[in-house]
Design a protein around this motif. Structure first.
Motif, PDB file in Angstrom:
ATOM      1  N   ALA A  97      37.346  37.932  34.271  1.00  0.00           N
ATOM      2  CA  ALA A  97      37.474  36.517  35.117  1.00  0.00           C
ATOM      3  C   ALA A  97      38.626  36.096  35.830  1.00  0.00           C
ATOM      4  O   ALA A  97      38.681  35.419  36.759  1.00  0.00           O
ATOM      5  N   PHE A  98      39.912  36.360  35.110  1.00  0.00           N
ATOM      6  CA  PHE A  98      41.196  36.070  35.433  1.00  0.00           C
ATOM      7  C   PHE A  98      41.194  36.731  37.029  1.00  0.00           C
ATOM      8  O   PHE A  98      41.879  36.136  37.981  1.00  0.00           O
ATOM      9  N   GLY A  99      40.804  37.910  37.051  1.00  0.00           N
ATOM     10  CA  GLY A  99      41.236  38.541  38.587  1.00  0.00           C
ATOM     11  C   GLY A  99      40.102  37.825  39.586  1.00  0.00           C
ATOM     12  O   GLY A  99      40.895  37.488  40.732  1.00  0.00           O
ATOM     13  N   ILE A 100      39.181  37.345  39.289  1.00  0.00           N
ATOM     14  CA  ILE A 100      38.340  36.457  40.190  1.00  0.00           C
ATOM     15  C   ILE A 100      38.990  35.147  40.488  1.00  0.00           C
ATOM     16  O   ILE A 100      39.106  34.395  41.623  1.00  0.00           O
ATOM     17  N   TYR A 101      39.605  34.362  39.241  1.00  0.00           N
ATOM     18  CA  TYR A 101      40.297  33.233  39.420  1.00  0.00           C
ATOM     19  C   TYR A 101      41.517  33.242  40.194  1.00  0.00           C
ATOM     20  O   TYR A 101      41.484  32.482  41.026  1.00  0.00           O
ATOM     21  N   PHE A 102      42.014  34.499  40.166  1.00  0.00           N
ATOM     22  CA  PHE A 102      43.308  34.400  40.714  1.00  0.00           C
ATOM     23  C   PHE A 102      43.011  34.589  42.512  1.00  0.00           C
ATOM     24  O   PHE A 102      43.677  33.879  43.347  1.00  0.00           O
ATOM     25  N   ILE A 103      42.101  35.379  42.847  1.00  0.00           N
ATOM     26  CA  ILE A 103      41.897  35.615  44.255  1.00  0.00           C
ATOM     27  C   ILE A 103      41.216  34.153  44.830  1.00  0.00           C
ATOM     28  O   ILE A 103      41.589  33.754  45.805  1.00  0.00           O
ATOM     29  N   ARG A 104      40.445  33.474  43.838  1.00  0.00           N
ATOM     30  CA  ARG A 104      39.715  32.143  44.514  1.00  0.00           C
ATOM     31  C   ARG A 104      40.717  31.196  44.371  1.00  0.00           C
ATOM     32  O   ARG A 104      40.618  30.026  45.097  1.00  0.00           O
ATOM     33  N   TYR A 105      41.536  31.000  43.601  1.00  0.00           N
ATOM     34  CA  TYR A 105      42.281  29.665  43.059  1.00  0.00           C
ATOM     35  C   TYR A 105      43.806  29.769  43.139  1.00  0.00           C
ATOM     36  O   TYR A 105      44.393  28.721  43.007  1.00  0.00           O
ATOM     37  N   ILE A 106      44.267  31.051  43.092  1.00  0.00           N
ATOM     38  CA  ILE A 106      45.701  31.111  42.802  1.00  0.00           C
ATOM     39  C   ILE A 106      46.329  31.675  44.091  1.00  0.00           C
ATOM     40  O   ILE A 106      47.365  31.347  44.585  1.00  0.00           O
ATOM     41  N   LYS A 107      46.053  33.131  44.285  1.00  0.00           N
ATOM     42  CA  LYS A 107      46.351  33.617  45.523  1.00  0.00           C
ATOM     43  C   LYS A 107      47.931  34.230  45.673  1.00  0.00           C
ATOM     44  O   LYS A 107      48.088  35.287  45.673  1.00  0.00           O
ATOM     45  N   ARG A 108      48.688  33.197  45.223  1.00  0.00           N
ATOM     46  CA  ARG A 108      50.177  33.337  45.036  1.00  0.00           C
ATOM     47  C   ARG A 108      50.684  33.180  43.848  1.00  0.00           C
ATOM     48  O   ARG A 108      50.348  32.101  43.272  1.00  0.00           O
ATOM     49  N   TYR A 151      49.454  49.114  23.028  1.00  0.00           N
ATOM     50  CA  TYR A 151      49.329  50.818  23.225  1.00  0.00           C
ATOM     51  C   TYR A 151      49.072  50.907  25.020  1.00  0.00           C
ATOM     52  O   TYR A 151      48.651  50.116  25.635  1.00  0.00           O
ATOM     53  N   VAL A 152      50.004  51.891  25.412  1.00  0.00           N
ATOM     54  CA  VAL A 152      50.275  51.836  26.851  1.00  0.00           C
ATOM     55  C   VAL A 152      48.753  52.266  27.692  1.00  0.00           C
ATOM     56  O   VAL A 152      48.574  51.622  28.708  1.00  0.00           O
ATOM     57  N   GLY A 153      47.736  52.958  26.894  1.00  0.00           N
ATOM     58  CA  GLY A 153      46.526  53.120  27.483  1.00  0.00           C
ATOM     59  C   GLY A 153      45.801  51.823  27.800  1.00  0.00           C
ATOM     60  O   GLY A 153      45.011  51.675  28.675  1.00  0.00           O
ATOM     61  N   ALA A 154      45.783  50.930  26.654  1.00  0.00           N
ATOM     62  CA  ALA A 154      45.230  49.497  26.782  1.00  0.00           C
ATOM     63  C   ALA A 154      45.722  48.897  27.928  1.00  0.00           C
ATOM     64  O   ALA A 154      45.068  47.951  28.588  1.00  0.00           O
ATOM     65  N   VAL A 155      47.125  48.813  28.274  1.00  0.00           N
ATOM     66  CA  VAL A 155      47.787  47.962  29.392  1.00  0.00           C
ATOM     67  C   VAL A 155      47.304  48.599  30.474  1.00  0.00           C
ATOM     68  O   VAL A 155      46.768  47.804  31.415  1.00  0.00           O
ATOM     69  N   GLY A 156      47.055  49.832  30.658  1.00  0.00           N
ATOM     70  CA  GLY A 156      46.523  50.432  31.997  1.00  0.00           C
ATOM     71  C   GLY A 156      44.992  49.837  32.142  1.00  0.00           C
ATOM     72  O   GLY A 156      44.570  49.578  33.170  1.00  0.00           O
ATOM     73  N   VAL A 157      43.992  49.925  31.107  1.00  0.00           N
ATOM     74  CA  VAL A 157      42.752  49.427  31.128  1.00  0.00           C
ATOM     75  C   VAL A 157      42.581  48.280  31.379  1.00  0.00           C
ATOM     76  O   VAL A 157      41.923  47.660  32.350  1.00  0.00           O
ATOM     77  N   SER A 158      43.649  47.139  30.827  1.00  0.00           N
ATOM     78  CA  SER A 158      43.466  45.877  31.125  1.00  0.00           C
ATOM     79  C   SER A 158      43.914  45.546  32.669  1.00  0.00           C
ATOM     80  O   SER A 158      43.397  44.805  33.192  1.00  0.00           O
ATOM     81  N   LEU A 159      44.985  46.270  33.023  1.00  0.00           N
ATOM     82  CA  LEU A 159      45.386  46.079  34.599  1.00  0.00           C
ATOM     83  C   LEU A 159      44.093  46.469  35.423  1.00  0.00           C
ATOM     84  O   LEU A 159      43.810  45.866  36.553  1.00  0.00           O
ATOM     85  N   PHE A 160      43.519  47.519  35.047  1.00  0.00           N
ATOM     86  CA  PHE A 160      42.324  48.004  35.744  1.00  0.00           C
ATOM     87  C   PHE A 160      41.016  46.766  35.828  1.00  0.00           C
ATOM     88  O   PHE A 160      40.659  46.600  36.838  1.00  0.00           O
ATOM     89  N   LEU A 161      40.759  46.295  34.854  1.00  0.00           N
ATOM     90  CA  LEU A 161      39.633  45.315  34.741  1.00  0.00           C
ATOM     91  C   LEU A 161      40.215  44.169  35.587  1.00  0.00           C
ATOM     92  O   LEU A 161      39.287  43.577  36.344  1.00  0.00           O
ATOM     93  N   ILE A 162      41.400  43.594  35.384  1.00  0.00           N
ATOM     94  CA  ILE A 162      41.898  42.588  36.213  1.00  0.00           C
ATOM     95  C   ILE A 162      41.782  42.794  37.762  1.00  0.00           C
ATOM     96  O   ILE A 162      40.991  42.113  38.396  1.00  0.00           O
ATOM     97  N   VAL A 163      42.240  44.143  38.123  1.00  0.00           N
ATOM     98  CA  VAL A 163      42.239  44.251  39.515  1.00  0.00           C
ATOM     99  C   VAL A 163      40.995  44.423  40.132  1.00  0.00           C
ATOM    100  O   VAL A 163      40.455  44.196  41.317  1.00  0.00           O
ATOM    101  N   SER A 164      39.933  44.897  39.328  1.00  0.00           N
ATOM    102  CA  SER A 164      38.575  45.280  39.523  1.00  0.00           C
ATOM    103  C   SER A 164      37.873  43.894  39.654  1.00  0.00           C
ATOM    104  O   SER A 164      37.141  43.757  41.042  1.00  0.00           O
ATOM    105  N   GLY A 165      38.219  42.713  39.020  1.00  0.00           N
ATOM    106  CA  GLY A 165      37.751  41.436  39.213  1.00  0.00           C
ATOM    107  C   GLY A 165      38.181  40.813  40.660  1.00  0.00           C
ATOM    108  O   GLY A 165      37.333  40.339  41.494  1.00  0.00           O
ATOM    109  N   ALA A 166      39.529  41.196  40.864  1.00  0.00           N
ATOM    110  CA  ALA A 166      40.233  40.515  41.968  1.00  0.00           C
ATOM    111  C   ALA A 166      39.735  41.339  43.339  1.00  0.00           C
ATOM    112  O   ALA A 166      39.579  40.712  44.298  1.00  0.00           O
ATOM    113  N   SER A 167      39.599  42.668  43.365  1.00  0.00           N
ATOM    114  CA  SER A 167      39.166  43.095  44.476  1.00  0.00           C
ATOM    115  C   SER A 167      37.811  42.983  44.859  1.00  0.00           C
ATOM    116  O   SER A 167      37.642  42.837  46.290  1.00  0.00           O
TER     117      SER A 167
END
Length: 376
Positions: free
Chosen positions: A213-224, A56-72
């Protein structure tokens, strides 16, 4: 010898990260599109898409919001930081605007609907609105005065509560924390697999932990994003799109959200041109007020405006969506400015010894001044 003049330092303004803004802006657009399409789901005349990649398109939007919230948050906070400052900043970023929008929206519908606003509810239920979680608890069968903000707002508030702990665990014990998050996730999917609960499984915190958690892991350990990851992420989207019923919905949402995030971050440098950069920055900046007001605008236009949208041709639907976006962004900017004024006035009203009458404060100041003069 004369002392050197004091040097006044100006705080360095943190440069916005375009890739994260791109994710946030697209997530905002997907959420607006989701609610715009809701009235057309029965006849299949929805705009652009309803289930991209089998989700569902709304679920995709929410998922992206959650990931970017952790990353930001992980960009701003790391190591030891003041919990008091963190929670106070989160409070100021959420509640004043939410309360302002809720009061204005409720008063508007009170007048527009002859004293019976959309969110009429028992007075005791207002406590959920004060806490900002009325949309979330409404999913559990609780009657609330919910009007705007969706369940997602309450969920983000819960995430802010646990973020310092989750960040510390990921920084100190990355592997063990990843294993714990995935275990809680798997157990939650198993327990909620039959879909017989009175609440949607997507609002359960442990079901969304991998995205946060993925948003946090991305900024801490992946970055690119490595080049090889992009085709893998694209393959995930293809598989979930081809097997929409074979993959559990919550699992598919997590996979699609993470895959879309990785692809968007990877292509961000290639689309960071002037017009795109400015448009993305604008939407990302006002994503929160857009999130608060868009659903109310759509509800008003589709159900209380008398528009015969059921007979609209495709080009008219596109024009209607454009009108919704323009009205939403305009109201979001206005809400942001009104909230700033409300906060400034409230702050000024409670400065200093606000509990004392002005005459009394002036009298005390004069007494102190006379005492100092006598001492001299």
């Amino acid at each position: 010898m004369s002392q050197p003049a004091a040097v006044r330092t100006t705080p360095v303004r943190r440069r916005r990260i375009f890739s994260l803004d791109l994710v946030r802006a697209l997530a905002t657009a997907l959420i607006v599109l989701t609610h715009f399409n809701n009235p057309f789901l029965t006849d299949g005349r929805y705009l652009l898409t309803n289930q991209p990649f089998g989700v569902y398109v709304g679920a995709v939007g929410v998922s992206l919001f959650l990931i970017v919230s952790g990353a930001s948050l992980s960009v701003v906070y790391q190591g030891d930081f003041s919990l008091k400052t963190f929670y106070w900043k989160r409070f100021k970023g959420i509640y004043p605007m939410f309360w302002t929008a809720w009061v204005l929206g409720t008063l508007y519908f009170f007048i527009d609907m002859n004293g019976s606003p959309l969110n009429a509810a028992p007075a005791r239920s207002v406590i959920w609105t004060v806490l900002g979680i009325d949309g979330l608890v409404a999913n559990f069968g609780v009657r609330t005065a919910y009007l705007l903000g969706e369940w997602f707002l309450g969920f983000i508030i819960l995430f802010y509560v646990i973020f310092p702990v989750l960040l510390r665990l990921i920084e100190r014990f990355p592997k063990a924390t990843a294993a714990g998050v995935l275990t809680l996730y798997a157990v939650s999917l198993w327990l909620l697999r039959d879909g017989q609960m009175v609440f949607p499984s997507s609002v359960v915190l442990t079901v969304r932990l991998p995205e946060l958690a993925f948003g946090i892991y991305f900024i801490r350990y992946i970055k690119r994003v490595p080049a090889l990851v992009v085709p893998v992420a694209a393959a995930v989207l293809v598989v979930t799109g081809l097997l929409p019923t074979q993959i559990p919905e919550d699992l598919a949402t997590t996979l699609v959200g993470i895959a879309c995030f990785l692809i968007l971050v990877a292509i961000a440098p290639w689309v960071e041109i002037g017009p795109v950069r400015e448009a993305v920055a604008l939407v990302a900046k006002y994503s929160y007020p857009v999130f608060l007001v868009h659903h109310v605008i759509i509800y008003k236009l589709f159900f209380y405006s008398g528009l015969d949208y059921g007979s609209y041709a495709p080009v008219q639907l596109v024009a209607m969506f454009g009108a919704v976006c323009v009205l939403t962004l305009g109201l979001a900017v206005a809400l942001d400015r009104v909230t700033s004024r409300v906060v400034a006035l409230t702050t000024h009203a409670f400065e200093g010894q606000w509990w004392r009458p002005a005459a009394r404060v002036h009298q005390v100041d004069q007494t102190r001044e006379r005492s100092r003069d006598a001492a001299r």
